[in-house]
Scaffold this motif. Structure first.
Motif, mmCIF file in Angstrom:
data_model
loop_
_atom_site.group_PDB
_atom_site.id
_atom_site.type_symbol
_atom_site.label_atom_id
_atom_site.label_comp_id
_atom_site.label_asym_id
_atom_site.label_seq_id
_atom_site.Cartn_x
_atom_site.Cartn_y
_atom_site.Cartn_z
ATOM 1 N N THR A 66 15.661 24.950 16.395
ATOM 2 C CA THR A 66 15.187 24.634 15.040
ATOM 3 C C THR A 66 15.535 25.765 14.076
ATOM 4 O O THR A 66 15.662 26.919 14.473
ATOM 5 N N LYS A 67 15.636 25.411 12.794
ATOM 6 C CA LYS A 67 15.898 26.414 11.748
ATOM 7 C C LYS A 67 14.768 27.443 11.714
ATOM 8 O O LYS A 67 15.002 28.627 11.535
ATOM 9 N N GLU A 68 13.552 26.949 11.925
ATOM 10 C CA GLU A 68 12.348 27.779 11.853
ATOM 11 C C GLU A 68 12.418 28.962 12.832
ATOM 12 O O GLU A 68 12.014 30.076 12.498
ATOM 13 N N TRP A 69 12.959 28.753 14.031
ATOM 14 C CA TRP A 69 12.997 29.819 15.037
ATOM 15 C C TRP A 69 14.323 30.572 15.063
ATOM 16 O O TRP A 69 14.404 31.646 15.641
#
Length: 198
Positions: A73-76
């Motif tokens: 994910t972009k978040e991680w």
């Protein structure tokens, strides 16, 4: 290498790591063991309760790598480095395989679905918004209940529906042939192992 051991973080499940008759087993465990052996290191497994806890432990230096199919994910991507082979999965509705089984996501409106917090819950909330509401989403927050426990509860008729990754659902269908896992509720998701950026 200085400590002589490789500390691997994972989750307890039939696809990654479990203990059977006192013996450590699981696909991710076996791969981790081979990797540790190739480096001449002892393997130590640290089991986390959730994906978030696994990432926190990695970032805090309590483990050297995550051996689990971690969603990319972009978040991680900013805080961890994905590594190893990409695995492609998608999310499916796990239900009993009766003649009345759901065949389309629109049929989820008015139904009770029990899911763990995180990606399954988030996906259902988005799907519910896309459908204009009406899906009864129950978030199961107990740390002692796993996705596999929810799949078992569906097979036993204790709950009507849950959501799981198709690889985990397929494996559990071998134990519970009465399950139907044909209804997809997401696009393909890439996942892989991870390490700290440093």
């Amino acid at each position: 290498k200085d400590s002589g051991e490789l500390v691997v973080l994972t989750l307890y499940s039939s696809t990654s790591y479990f203990i059977y008759r006192g013996q450590e087993m699981g696909f991710q465990y076996e791969l981790s063991e081979q990797f540790a052996n190739s480096l001449g290191l002892k393997l130590r497994i640290e089991v986390a309760k959730s994906v978030d806890e696994m990432i926190q432990k990695l970032l805090a230096g309590e483990g050297d790598m995550i051996a689990y199919n971690l969603p990319i994910t972009k978040e991680w991507k900013d805080s961890i480095l994905y590594c190893g082979e990409d695995i492609i999965t998608h999310q499916v509705i796990v239900q009993q395989g009766k003649s009345k089984s759901l065949k389309d996501v629109t049929e989820l409106v008015g139904k009770d679905i029990y899911v763990k917090p995180g990606k399954y819950y988030d996906r259902l909330v988005n799907l519910n918004n896309e459908l204009g509401g009406g899906i009864h989403i129950h978030k199961v927050t107990s740390d002692s209940i796993t996705v596999e426990d929810l799949i078992t509860q569906v097979a036993q008729g204790k709950i009507p529906y849950t959501v799981a990754d198709n690889d985990l659902a397929k494996l559990n269908k071998t134990y519970y042939p009465n399950l139907n896992i044909d209804l997809s509720v997401s696009f393909d998701q890439r996942s892989s192992w991870a390490v700290r950026k440093d």
